[in-house]
Scaffold this motif. Structure first.
Motif, short mmCIF file in Angstrom:
data_model
loop_
_atom_site.label_atom_id
_atom_site.label_comp_id
_atom_site.label_asym_id
_atom_site.label_seq_id
_atom_site.Cartn_x
_atom_site.Cartn_y
_atom_site.Cartn_z
N PHE A 1 49.97 10.03 31.28
CA PHE A 1 50.85 9.55 30.23
C PHE A 1 52.30 9.98 30.46
O PHE A 1 52.56 11.13 30.78
CB PHE A 1 50.40 10.04 28.85
N LYS A 2 53.19 9.02 30.26
CA LYS A 2 54.63 9.23 30.27
C LYS A 2 55.21 8.44 29.12
O LYS A 2 54.79 7.31 28.86
CB LYS A 2 55.21 8.76 31.61
N ALA A 3 56.15 9.01 28.38
CA ALA A 3 56.68 8.37 27.17
C ALA A 3 57.43 7.09 27.51
O ALA A 3 58.09 7.00 28.55
CB ALA A 3 57.59 9.34 26.43
N TYR B 1 41.08 8.57 19.90
CA TYR B 1 41.76 9.79 20.29
C TYR B 1 43.27 9.61 20.13
O TYR B 1 43.83 8.58 20.50
CB TYR B 1 41.43 10.15 21.74
N TYR B 2 43.88 10.65 19.57
CA TYR B 2 45.33 10.69 19.40
C TYR B 2 45.89 11.71 20.40
O TYR B 2 45.40 12.83 20.48
CB TYR B 2 45.70 11.12 17.98
N LEU B 3 46.90 11.30 21.14
CA LEU B 3 47.59 12.19 22.05
C LEU B 3 48.99 12.45 21.49
O LEU B 3 49.84 11.55 21.45
CB LEU B 3 47.69 11.57 23.45
N TYR B 4 49.21 13.66 21.01
CA TYR B 4 50.53 14.04 20.51
C TYR B 4 51.30 14.71 21.64
O TYR B 4 50.75 15.52 22.40
CB TYR B 4 50.39 14.96 19.30
N PHE B 5 52.56 14.37 21.77
CA PHE B 5 53.37 14.90 22.85
C PHE B 5 54.79 15.15 22.36
O PHE B 5 55.24 14.58 21.36
CB PHE B 5 53.41 13.91 24.03
N ALA B 6 55.48 16.03 23.07
CA ALA B 6 56.90 16.27 22.80
C ALA B 6 57.72 15.54 23.86
O ALA B 6 57.32 15.45 25.02
CB ALA B 6 57.20 17.76 22.83
N THR B 7 58.85 15.03 23.43
CA THR B 7 59.77 14.37 24.34
C THR B 7 61.19 14.64 23.86
O THR B 7 61.38 15.35 22.86
CB THR B 7 59.50 12.85 24.42
N MET C 1 61.46 16.14 20.13
CA MET C 1 60.77 15.52 19.00
C MET C 1 59.36 15.15 19.42
O MET C 1 59.00 15.27 20.59
CB MET C 1 61.55 14.28 18.55
N LEU C 2 58.57 14.68 18.45
CA LEU C 2 57.17 14.36 18.71
C LEU C 2 56.90 12.87 18.70
O LEU C 2 57.45 12.14 17.88
CB LEU C 2 56.27 15.04 17.67
N GLY C 3 56.03 12.44 19.60
CA GLY C 3 55.54 11.08 19.63
C GLY C 3 54.02 11.08 19.67
O GLY C 3 53.37 12.14 19.74
N VAL C 4 53.41 9.89 19.66
CA VAL C 4 51.96 9.78 19.65
C VAL C 4 51.51 8.58 20.47
O VAL C 4 52.19 7.55 20.52
CB VAL C 4 51.40 9.69 18.21
N ALA C 5 50.37 8.72 21.13
CA ALA C 5 49.67 7.62 21.80
C ALA C 5 48.21 7.67 21.36
O ALA C 5 47.73 8.71 20.91
CB ALA C 5 49.78 7.74 23.31
N VAL C 6 47.52 6.54 21.49
CA VAL C 6 46.12 6.48 21.06
C VAL C 6 45.27 5.82 22.16
O VAL C 6 45.76 5.03 22.97
CB VAL C 6 45.94 5.70 19.73
N GLN D 1 51.15 3.38 22.89
CA GLN D 1 51.97 4.00 21.86
C GLN D 1 52.06 3.07 20.66
O GLN D 1 52.71 2.03 20.71
CB GLN D 1 53.38 4.29 22.39
N PRO D 2 51.38 3.40 19.55
CA PRO D 2 51.36 2.52 18.38
C PRO D 2 52.65 2.59 17.56
O PRO D 2 52.86 1.74 16.68
CB PRO D 2 50.16 3.04 17.59
#
Length: 332
Positions: A154-156, A177-183, A192-197, A211-212
């Motif tokens: 995963f890459k933002a 599954y939720y993937l929370y990440f900082a970018t 800040m935080l983002g999310v992917a599913v 990324q929803p």
């Protein structure tokens, strides 16, 4: 005295499990965890904790700094084990795979989950600036890991960020599954935080994640959060997601906040002030209480692991505190 002694003996006879069933709880309440890995630099230096229960013991994955005196050793991941969440012993390290160019400069900030008898580890590459990304590995023993062939997984994406993705937290909720990440923002200043599913049946491969939300899900707004929100960690309480997160960059001081969500995408802060502040002058965590991990034990009890120091980052310890819940609110 004899009567009192006989009374205690009768309690043990009638309730033989009383003494042993109370012991782990008493240990956790009376002793403070203070873990510092000295193997790399000679001083305690352990960051970014994440804990799972696997193989009838607790495993903690954490970041360790470059090896003193060893050129190009980079940041790596340490592994420690415990039987009581208080006393920990190091049992291994995860170092860059020589065949994996993407992690050649280093890897750190682990997050883990147990699924189908295996530990799945999510970690970030380190030392690549805007190109740092999330990777995945898996293990049958929790110590020796095989890399995902699609790494980095995963890459933002999106104009609102710089492309970097670090501090992965992967958690199952509502059959996905939720993937929370900082970018960071495009100027590489605000964290800040983002999310992917991904679907519940995912193999955690690169093509499984979407990324929803084309925007940050949590952005620093409060004074104590400074210019940074990172280190998201999740627990489920009464069918709601609770996120413990780090506010402000290291030693600003970094402190811990809490947010809540019903869908994993829209988040609301529970408090305007830090849930876990840095320590008072002279205390071991005077410089910060940061990078939290909220661990839910098999008995439902929750423990907040976090890093701290009192010398502006010359050393780092990991500790924990039990978190209690009442009417949807956490407390110590």
């Amino acid at each position: 005295m004899k009567i009192k002694f006989l009374f205690l003996l009768s309690l043990l006879y009638l309730f033989p499990s009383y003494a042993t069933s109370r012991q782990p709880q008493d240990i956790r309440q009376e002793k403070q965890m203070m873990f510092g890995d000295t193997s790399r630099t000679g001083v305690p230096f352990s960051k970014d904790p994440h804990v799972v229960y696997f193989g009838e013991r607790y495993l903690m994955y954490y970041s360790i700094p470059p090896m003193k005196g060893v050129e190009n050793s980079g940041w790596n991941i340490g592994i420690a084990e415990s039987e009581d969440l208080i006393t920990w012993g190091k049992i291994g390290e995860i170092v860059p795979d020589p065949q994996a160019e993407y992690e050649r400069n280093g890897l750190c900030a682990p997050g883990a989950l147990v699924r189908d008898g295996m530990v799945h580890l999510f970690y970030q590459t380190y030392g690549n600036g805007r190109d740092d990304a999330i990777c995945h590995a898996f293990s049958e023993d929790g110590i020796h890991f095989e890399r995902n062939a699609t790494n980095p997984i995963f890459k933002a994406e999106g104009d609102w960020n710089c492309g970097r993705a670090i501090d992965a937290e992967v958690y199952e909720f509502n059959n996905q599954y939720y993937l929370y990440f900082a970018t960071r923002d495009p100027d590489f200043r605000i964290q800040m935080l983002g999310v992917a599913v991904a679907s519940k049946e995912t193999s955690f491969d690169r093509d499984d994640w979407i990324q929803p939300v084309d925007a940050p899900i949590l952005f620093p707004e409060l004074a104590w959060e400074g210019e940074c929100i990172e280190g998201a960690s999740i627990t489920i309480q009464n069918d709601r997601m609770y996120m413990f997160y780090a506010g402000a960059y290291n030693n600003w001081p970094q402190q811990v906040g809490v947010a809540v969500s019903d869908d994993g995408l829209v988040w609301k802060r529970l408090f305007d002030e830090p849930f876990l502040p840095n320590g008072k002058p002279g205390e071991w965590n005077e410089s910060e209480s940061g990078h939290p991990h909220i661990f839910t034990d098999f008995d439902g009890r929750t423990y907040l692991f976090f890093q701290g120091n009192n010398n502006k980052g010359k050393s780092w310890y990991i500790s924990n505190k039990e978190v209690f819940w009442k009417e949807g609110l956490p407390s110590f």
